[in-house]
Design a protein around this motif. Sequence first.
Motif, mmCIF file in Angstrom:
data_model
loop_
_atom_site.group_PDB
_atom_site.id
_atom_site.type_symbol
_atom_site.label_atom_id
_atom_site.label_comp_id
_atom_site.label_asym_id
_atom_site.label_seq_id
_atom_site.Cartn_x
_atom_site.Cartn_y
_atom_site.Cartn_z
ATOM 1 N N THR A 79 -21.192 -20.006 -4.280
ATOM 2 C CA THR A 79 -22.415 -19.357 -4.737
ATOM 3 C C THR A 79 -22.105 -18.457 -5.928
ATOM 4 O O THR A 79 -21.104 -17.751 -5.931
ATOM 5 C CB THR A 79 -23.018 -18.509 -3.592
ATOM 6 O OG1 THR A 79 -23.214 -19.366 -2.461
ATOM 7 C CG2 THR A 79 -24.346 -17.900 -3.996
ATOM 8 N N PRO A 81 -22.385 -15.253 -8.278
ATOM 9 C CA PRO A 81 -22.667 -13.831 -8.014
ATOM 10 C C PRO A 81 -24.047 -13.409 -8.548
ATOM 11 O O PRO A 81 -24.501 -13.916 -9.572
ATOM 12 C CB PRO A 81 -21.554 -13.095 -8.769
ATOM 13 C CG PRO A 81 -20.489 -14.110 -8.990
ATOM 14 C CD PRO A 81 -21.175 -15.432 -9.072
ATOM 15 N N GLU A 82 -24.682 -12.494 -7.844
ATOM 16 C CA GLU A 82 -26.021 -12.012 -8.207
ATOM 17 C C GLU A 82 -26.120 -11.532 -9.644
ATOM 18 O O GLU A 82 -27.100 -11.792 -10.326
ATOM 19 C CB GLU A 82 -26.444 -10.864 -7.273
ATOM 20 C CG GLU A 82 -26.918 -11.311 -5.912
ATOM 21 C CD GLU A 82 -28.177 -12.179 -5.954
ATOM 22 O OE1 GLU A 82 -29.088 -11.921 -6.769
ATOM 23 O OE2 GLU A 82 -28.234 -13.137 -5.164
ATOM 24 N N PHE A 83 -25.106 -10.801 -10.119
ATOM 25 C CA PHE A 83 -25.191 -10.192 -11.450
ATOM 26 C C PHE A 83 -25.319 -11.201 -12.584
ATOM 27 O O PHE A 83 -25.691 -10.849 -13.694
ATOM 28 C CB PHE A 83 -24.001 -9.246 -11.705
ATOM 29 C CG PHE A 83 -22.710 -9.937 -12.001
ATOM 30 C CD1 PHE A 83 -22.326 -10.212 -13.307
ATOM 31 C CD2 PHE A 83 -21.848 -10.316 -10.977
ATOM 32 C CE1 PHE A 83 -21.124 -10.851 -13.592
ATOM 33 C CE2 PHE A 83 -20.644 -10.952 -11.243
ATOM 34 C CZ PHE A 83 -20.290 -11.220 -12.556
ATOM 35 N N LYS A 85 -26.974 -14.350 -12.132
ATOM 36 C CA LYS A 85 -28.103 -15.269 -11.910
ATOM 37 C C LYS A 85 -29.193 -15.175 -12.970
ATOM 38 O O LYS A 85 -29.791 -16.172 -13.331
ATOM 39 C CB LYS A 85 -28.692 -15.063 -10.517
ATOM 40 C CG LYS A 85 -27.804 -15.643 -9.440
ATOM 41 C CD LYS A 85 -28.431 -15.557 -8.071
ATOM 42 C CE LYS A 85 -27.485 -16.176 -7.042
ATOM 43 N NZ LYS A 85 -27.972 -16.004 -5.687
ATOM 44 N N GLY A 86 -29.446 -13.979 -13.502
ATOM 45 C CA GLY A 86 -30.483 -13.814 -14.509
ATOM 46 C C GLY A 86 -30.169 -14.488 -15.836
ATOM 47 O O GLY A 86 -31.076 -14.784 -16.612
#
Length: 108
Positions: A79, A81-83, A85-86
């Motif tokens: 997956t 990382p969130e940082f 995704k944008g």
Amino acid sequence: MSMDAIVAGPDEDGIADALETEGVEVTRVTGVVSRPALEEAGICDVALYVLTDVGQATTIPIAHDLNDDLRTVTYARETIPEFVKGQLDLAIDPQLMDATVVAEELTG
């Protein structure tokens, strides 16, 4: 229409070969992917950046910083990382979609 791409990271699932089959000129970057390595590979002039190692996800914002029009894709089982995704256009798991199908979609 000609398209150039950089595939960064190990490529056990064959995304670079699949893109080449679709007529994409691929530059491979292996090992630690750094800003200088991306610049040397031609990141400023390619249309597509495919990252296969989410451990190097910090390269996605770097790549975007160098090329505003860049399309970014992860092709990895892990997956993202969130940082990141944008700034990511597409995240694909090789277990769910074969490299050939992904290459056709990216170039179609």
